[in-house]
Scaffold this motif. Structure first.
Motif, PDB file in Angstrom:
ATOM      1  N   ILE A  21      53.309  40.306   4.523  1.00 48.05           N
ATOM      2  CA  ILE A  21      53.033  38.940   4.074  1.00 48.05           C
ATOM      3  C   ILE A  21      53.578  38.690   2.672  1.00 48.05           C
ATOM      4  O   ILE A  21      54.375  37.769   2.452  1.00 48.05           O
ATOM      5  CB  ILE A  21      51.518  38.660   4.109  1.00 48.05           C
ATOM      6  CG1 ILE A  21      50.978  38.814   5.541  1.00 48.05           C
ATOM      7  CG2 ILE A  21      51.217  37.260   3.577  1.00 48.05           C
ATOM      8  CD1 ILE A  21      49.469  38.650   5.646  1.00 48.05           C
ATOM      9  N   PHE A 116      46.923  35.497   4.617  1.00 47.80           N
ATOM     10  CA  PHE A 116      48.057  35.015   5.415  1.00 47.80           C
ATOM     11  C   PHE A 116      48.054  33.495   5.502  1.00 47.80           C
ATOM     12  O   PHE A 116      49.094  32.841   5.353  1.00 47.80           O
ATOM     13  CB  PHE A 116      48.005  35.629   6.815  1.00 47.80           C
ATOM     14  CG  PHE A 116      49.051  35.096   7.751  1.00 47.80           C
ATOM     15  CD1 PHE A 116      50.354  35.576   7.701  1.00 47.80           C
ATOM     16  CD2 PHE A 116      48.744  34.114   8.675  1.00 47.80           C
ATOM     17  CE1 PHE A 116      51.325  35.070   8.559  1.00 47.80           C
ATOM     18  CE2 PHE A 116      49.696  33.610   9.536  1.00 47.80           C
ATOM     19  CZ  PHE A 116      50.998  34.092   9.470  1.00 47.80           C
ATOM     20  N   HIS A 120      50.341  30.707   3.055  1.00 47.84           N
ATOM     21  CA  HIS A 120      51.408  30.392   4.001  1.00 47.84           C
ATOM     22  C   HIS A 120      52.351  29.353   3.391  1.00 47.84           C
ATOM     23  O   HIS A 120      51.904  28.379   2.776  1.00 47.84           O
ATOM     24  CB  HIS A 120      50.825  29.860   5.312  1.00 47.84           C
ATOM     25  CG  HIS A 120      51.796  29.917   6.450  1.00 47.84           C
ATOM     26  ND1 HIS A 120      52.785  28.971   6.628  1.00 47.84           N
ATOM     27  CD2 HIS A 120      51.949  30.812   7.454  1.00 47.84           C
ATOM     28  CE1 HIS A 120      53.495  29.271   7.705  1.00 47.84           C
ATOM     29  NE2 HIS A 120      53.010  30.387   8.213  1.00 47.84           N
TER      30      HIS A 120
END
Length: 206
Positions: A21, A116, A120
């Motif tokens: 990530i 996450f 984003h």
């Protein structure tokens, strides 16, 4: 056995968090080593502390001490601080929460999933924050918003003047703004060309 399972889950979680990530989104190799090192170090220390009767209190104290550590050599951004907290939390859960079994794994999965989603690229992706230095001193709020929107190509939601220099004729502003959509950006040049064309015709006719 449960403790080894918790450590294995932690290693998977920190690998997904940082290499899956963080790094693909932000590309800072130096912080990859820092995040993984902090996580593994916290796991090792908290496992030792977990074997003592006062391990939980010491673990919370360790979290508090490590949470105020700042890198003096180079400033880090707020989202990178969030990854530090996530790394610390993963390590402490794996080291001190091995007796929780699947709950510890679920909590670590929750942390990775939250990071996450919260970080984003498509979440509120058109909103920006930037410090802008204008080459003129602007004291009027409406005029300042117009000047910033012209420079940034977006809608200004908040503009805080940090310094108004009347001697050097500059304005330092902290701006929170929303960039224009692609469609709006494509239409804007055409509208300007059309307006300039109409102005030229008016001048010729006059």
């Amino acid at each position: 056995m449960q403790q080894l399972l918790a450590v294995a889950i932690d290693l998977v979680a920190i690998t997904v968090l940082i290499l899956g990530i963080y790094f693909p989104r932000h590309r800072r190799r130096d912080l990859v080593a820092a995040y993984i090192g902090v996580n593994v170090g916290v796991v090792a220390v908290s496992m030792v502390l977990g074997s003592a009767a006062i391990g939980a209190g010491l673990g919370l104290g360790l979290f508090g001490v490590l949470s105020i550590i700042r890198l003096r050599s180079r400033e880090i951004e707020q989202h990178e601080v969030a990854y530090y907290f996530a790394s610390l939390a993963l390590g402490l859960i794996a080291g001190l929460g091995s007796d929780l079994g699947w709950i510890a794994g679920a909590l670590m999965g929750l942390i990775v999933g939250a990071m996450f989603l919260a970080d984003h690229p498509r979440l509120l992706h058109r909103y920006r924050q930037q410090t802008v230095v204008l080459d003129r001193a602007v004291s009027d709020a409406a005029e300042l918003d117009r000047a910033l929107e012209e420079v940034l190509g977006g809608r200004v939601h908040r503009a805080d003047v940090k310094r108004l220099d009347l001697v050097n004729d500059t304005t330092v502003v902290d701006v929170r703004y929303e960039v224009a959509r692609d469609g709006d950006r494509r239409r804007e040049p055409r509208e300007r060309v059309a307006d300039s064309g109409r102005a030229s015709l008016a001048e010729v006719r006059s």
